[in-house]
Scaffold this motif. Structure first.
Motif: not given
Length: 192
Positions: A129-137, A142-162
Motif C-alpha cells: 500500500x505504501x509503495x502504491x501511494x508513493x508511486x501515485x502521480x 488512470x495510471x493509479x488504478x492500473x498500478x493498483x490493479x497490477x500490484x494487487x493482482x500480483x499480490x493475490x496470486x503470488x503472496x506466500x502463506x504469510x
C-alpha cells in the motif's frame, strides 16, 4: 495449385525488452498480437477464475489496444500489438520499465530498499500500500488504478502463506517468466 496464404511469422520479443516479454506470454498463438480471448486464456492458464479472467481481458485489452496501434483506426476486436506495448506504459508506476520497455535494475532495487522494511526481500500487504501511494502521480487516476490493479493482482496470486510478496517473484513478473511458472503449477494441479 500452391496456396497463396503467406506463412505465419512467429513474434519473438526483444531479449532486453522485459515489457514485451511480460506481455508476450498472453500472445497465445505467438503472432505478435494479443486479443481479449488470448488475454482470457492466459489468465486462466495462470490459475485465475472465469470472472477475473473475463474482467482482466476486457479491462486490459480495452485500455491498451489503441495505445499500441498508432496510426490505425479503432478496432472492436481490441488487439494489443506486443512490439508497441511500451506506448501503453502508464503513469503512477515504479519506473522499473523505461520508456522503451527495458528493465531498470536500479528502480527495481529501489522498490525493496524504500518499502521492504519488515522483511528485506519481500513486501507485506501494508508495505505494498505504501509503495502504491508513493508511486501515485497528481491527476493520474488512470495510471493509479492500473498500478493498483497490477500490484494487487500480483499480490493475490503470488503472496506466500504469510502474505509476503517476494523479490524474486516480483522480478519474474517484470520479465514475464512468472507467468510460465504459474502456468506449469496450474497445469500440474489439474493433471498430477
Amino acid at each position: 495449385m500452391a496456396s497463396s496464404a503467406s506463412p505465419r511469422v512467429k513474434f519473438v520479443p526483444e531479449e532486453d525488452n522485459f515489457l514485451q516479454r511480460h506481455v508476450a506470454f498472453f500472445d497465445r498463438n505467438k503472432d505478435g498480437i494479443v486479443y481479449p480471448s488470448e488475454t482470457y486464456q492466459g489468465f486462466r492458464a495462470i490459475g485465475c477464475g472465469y470472472l477475473l479472467s473475463a474482467f482482466a481481458s476486457l479491462f486490459i485489452n480495452m485500455g491498451l489496444s489503441s495505445k499500441t496501434r498508432p496510426g490505425k483506426g479503432f478496432s472492436f476486436s481490441f488487439p494489443i500489438e506486443v512490439k508497441n506495448i511500451h506506448l501503453a506504459k502508464h503513469g503512477s508506476d515504479s519506473g522499473v520499465y523505461d520508456k522503451d520497455g527495458r528493465f531498470v535494475a536500479s528502480k527495481f532495487e529501489e522498490i525493496f530498499a524504500k518499502h521492504s522494511k519488515t522483511h528485506g526481500d519481500a513486501l507485506t500487504g501494508e508495505e505494498l500500500k505504501q509503495l502504491l501511494n508513493a508511486n501515485k502521480e497528481p491527476n493520474d487516476r488512470k495510471g493509479a488504478i492500473a498500478g493498483y490493479t497490477e500490484w494487487k493482482m500480483l499480490h493475490y496470486l503470488c503472496k506466500d502463506k504469510n502474505g509476503l510478496l517476494h523479490k524474486e517473484t516480483v522480478r519474474a513478473a517484470y520479465d514475464g517468466s512468472l507467468f510460465e511458472q504459474l502456468e506449469k503449477q496450474t497445469a500440474s494441479k489439474k493433471h498430477p
